[in-house]
Design a protein around this motif. Structure first.
Motif, short mmCIF file in Angstrom:
data_model
loop_
_atom_site.label_atom_id
_atom_site.label_comp_id
_atom_site.label_asym_id
_atom_site.label_seq_id
_atom_site.Cartn_x
_atom_site.Cartn_y
_atom_site.Cartn_z
N UNK A 253 74.88 -2.91 84.16
CA UNK A 253 75.29 -2.23 82.93
C UNK A 253 74.26 -1.20 82.48
N UNK A 254 72.98 -1.58 82.57
CA UNK A 254 71.92 -0.64 82.20
C UNK A 254 71.94 0.58 83.11
N UNK A 255 72.21 0.36 84.39
CA UNK A 255 72.27 1.48 85.33
C UNK A 255 73.40 2.43 84.96
N UNK A 256 74.53 1.90 84.54
CA UNK A 256 75.65 2.74 84.11
C UNK A 256 75.25 3.59 82.92
N UNK A 257 74.58 2.97 81.94
CA UNK A 257 74.16 3.72 80.74
C UNK A 257 73.16 4.81 81.09
N UNK A 258 72.22 4.50 81.99
CA UNK A 258 71.22 5.49 82.39
C UNK A 258 71.85 6.65 83.16
N UNK A 259 72.79 6.34 84.04
CA UNK A 259 73.47 7.39 84.80
C UNK A 259 74.23 8.32 83.86
N UNK A 260 74.93 7.74 82.88
CA UNK A 260 75.69 8.54 81.93
C UNK A 260 74.78 9.49 81.15
N UNK A 261 73.64 8.98 80.70
CA UNK A 261 72.70 9.82 79.95
C UNK A 261 72.10 10.90 80.83
N UNK A 262 71.77 10.55 82.08
CA UNK A 262 71.20 11.54 83.00
C UNK A 262 72.19 12.66 83.29
N UNK A 263 73.46 12.31 83.47
CA UNK A 263 74.49 13.33 83.73
C UNK A 263 74.66 14.22 82.51
N UNK A 264 74.68 13.61 81.32
CA UNK A 264 74.81 14.40 80.09
C UNK A 264 73.65 15.38 79.95
N UNK A 265 72.44 14.95 80.33
CA UNK A 265 71.28 15.84 80.24
C UNK A 265 71.42 17.04 81.17
N UNK A 266 72.07 16.83 82.31
CA UNK A 266 72.26 17.93 83.27
C UNK A 266 73.31 18.93 82.78
N UNK A 407 79.21 17.21 86.82
CA UNK A 407 78.62 18.56 86.76
C UNK A 407 79.20 19.51 87.81
N UNK A 408 79.64 18.96 88.94
CA UNK A 408 80.18 19.79 90.01
C UNK A 408 81.64 20.16 89.75
N UNK A 409 82.42 19.18 89.35
CA UNK A 409 83.86 19.40 89.18
C UNK A 409 84.21 20.01 87.83
N UNK A 410 83.30 19.89 86.85
CA UNK A 410 83.57 20.46 85.53
C UNK A 410 84.22 19.45 84.60
N UNK A 411 84.49 19.90 83.40
CA UNK A 411 85.09 19.03 82.40
C UNK A 411 84.12 18.64 81.32
N UNK A 412 82.80 18.86 81.58
CA UNK A 412 81.79 18.61 80.57
C UNK A 412 81.72 17.17 80.09
N UNK A 413 81.35 17.03 78.83
CA UNK A 413 81.14 15.70 78.26
C UNK A 413 82.43 14.90 78.19
N UNK A 414 83.54 15.58 77.98
CA UNK A 414 84.83 14.87 77.92
C UNK A 414 85.12 14.20 79.26
N UNK A 415 84.82 14.91 80.36
CA UNK A 415 85.03 14.32 81.69
C UNK A 415 84.09 13.14 81.91
N UNK A 416 82.86 13.27 81.42
CA UNK A 416 81.92 12.16 81.57
C UNK A 416 82.42 10.91 80.87
N UNK A 417 82.95 11.08 79.66
CA UNK A 417 83.46 9.91 78.94
C UNK A 417 84.79 9.44 79.49
N UNK A 418 85.49 10.31 80.19
CA UNK A 418 86.66 9.85 80.95
C UNK A 418 86.21 8.95 82.08
#
Length: 447
Positions: A253-266, A407-418
């Motif tokens: 679970x922590x890994x999922x949260x860290x990945x999400x934050x890292x992607x958002x930062x990019x 980040x590659x396919x696009x969609x921004x933050x909305x795609x990340x939360x999808x």
């Protein structure tokens, strides 16, 4: 006559389940919400000392929060083990089981101190702290580490009381701890002039005060029922073994949260700022749903300990209904509060425009989240830790590539939360399949 009375029994049983759920979930929610207020109080007090001090607090708090959350299995595993014994009618063994969890917490806390005290500067450096913030972060971290054993004892003792079907005492202790923490922080930071060190010492004292209250309550119960207070190597080892799968689940679970934050930062500054806003609301909603899950842990384990598999299945079905309805209600609340909520955190139009559609995504996800939290609690209560660990690792395997492709396919933050919604959907599927299989229904005082 029999035909008219037959439907009444299931309805009466549902009402009984509802009363039990509410009685346990409402105080549990209060205790869950009270815990993050520690950090909020510290941030508000330290923030007036200066930006560097607040930045140092933020870095140290992130490390401390991670250290405590990794060991949350102390609460979950203890709840299930104690509640099973309660269901079996053996309160002495229930409290003895709880004492094993508390001794394990003290041992783990001592280990964290031994590891973290000498490495505090290196841990702070990993977060890339500025030269101005680093000394404050190291100071706060080194002092606050001394409170880790107390917080782990609080986790284990909370599990004991939840297993005993008592969620009111943890609420009272959490509220009392929050008030003491705030008063001590003000007194030591400003009254004694200790600065950020005063904030750390105030929190440590409040944490040990909470641990002392919990220990008093548990020890009093142990003496009342003739349970031994001495450490038992076999019992402590059993608690540790039961916690390993839940530890693996938590790390995933922590890994999922860290990945999400890292992607958002990019994605950019506006995206990561909006992500923090959305994440803060996500966490708040999680507290509400987790309170129902906590009730599920305690109730399910009690029924299984009492050799009542049908009762456990009935409660499981009712809990799923509670989870779905609660999630739907929270989703509607998010939609309604969305225009008001975001401006509270940022006046930047770019951040607001980025956050609003992502909030719609998490609003739609809440009914799924409600089912996930409830079934997670049911399987924890059943002691089904190994399945939960493998299911979470499988979920991580699905989420990681989906999130990293954003980040590659696009969609921004909305795609990340999808992608986060996809993660919760996978969790819902794996947990639902397990609940349907019935393999979690293992009765008896121990699993």
């Amino acid at each position: 006559m029999l035909m008219t009375q037959a439907p009444a029994a299931p309805k009466a049983a549902r009402r009984q389940h509802d009363r039990e759920i509410v009685a346990l979930a409402v105080p549990a929610f209060g205790a869950l919400v009270a815990e993050p207020l520690f950090l909020m109080a510290d941030s508000a007090i330290v923030g007036h000392l200066g930006t560097a001090q607040l930045a140092g607090l933020g870095i140290a708090s992130a490390l401390l929060t991670t250290a405590v959350s990794v060991f949350v299995f102390l609460a979950y595993a203890t709840t299930a083990a104690v509640a099973r014994r309660v269901g079996a009618g053996d309160l002495q063994a229930a409290i003895r089981q709880g004492m094993d969890g508390i001794w394990l917490a003290l041992l783990l806390g001592a280990g964290v101190i031994a590891l973290a005290l000498p490495t505090a500067p290196a841990l702070v450096d990993l977060f890339g702290a500025s030269e101005a913030a680093t000394p404050y972060a190291v100071t706060y971290l080194r002092i606050s580490i001394l409170g880790i054993p107390a917080m782990l004892v609080v986790l284990a003792a909370t599990g004991v009381l939840r297993g005993l079907q008592d969620t009111k005492t943890p609420l009272y202790v959490a509220v009392g701890g929050f008030v003491a923490n705030g008063a001590l922080n003000v007194l030591l930071v400003y009254g004694a002039g200790l600065g950020i060190a005063g904030s750390a010492w105030g929190t440590v004292l409040a944490q040990w005060g909470m641990a002392a209250v919990y220990l008093y309550v548990v020890v009093r119960g142990a003496r009342r029922h003739g349970a031994s207070l001495r450490p038992d190597a076999a019992g402590i080892r059993a608690c540790a073994q039961a916690g390993v799968p839940l530890l693996a689940r938590t790390l995933a679970l922590r890994a999922i949260a860290l990945i999400a934050t890292a992607v958002a930062a990019r994605l950019g500054d506006a995206e990561v700022a909006a992500h923090q806003i959305v994440l803060s609301l996500w966490n708040l909603l999680s507290f509400a749903l987790d309170a129902i899950a906590i009730a599920g842990q305690a109730i399910i384990a009690r029924y299984l300990g009492a050799d009542d598999p049908q009762g456990a299945r009935n409660v499981c079905r009712r809990m799923i209904q509670w989870g779905f309805v609660s999630g739907a209600a929270l989703g509607l609340l998010v939609v309604a509060a969305r225009p008001v909520f975001v401006p509270l955190f940022s006046g930047d139009a770019a951040v607001q425009d980025t956050a609003l559609p992502a909030l719609m995504v998490i609003a739609l996800a809440q009914p799924i989240c409600g089912i996930v939290y409830v079934l997670d609690g049911v399987l924890m209560g059943a002691g089904d830790g190994p399945y939960l660990a493998w299911a979470m690792l499988a979920t991580l395997a699905v989420f990681a590539p989906a999130a990293l492709l954003v980040p590659t396919l696009g969609g921004g933050l909305t795609a990340l939360w999808a992608a986060m919604t996809l993660m919760m959907t996978v969790r819902a599927l794996t947990l639902w399949l397990r609940s349907r299989s019935g393999r979690w229904v293992v009765t008896g005082a121990t699993r």
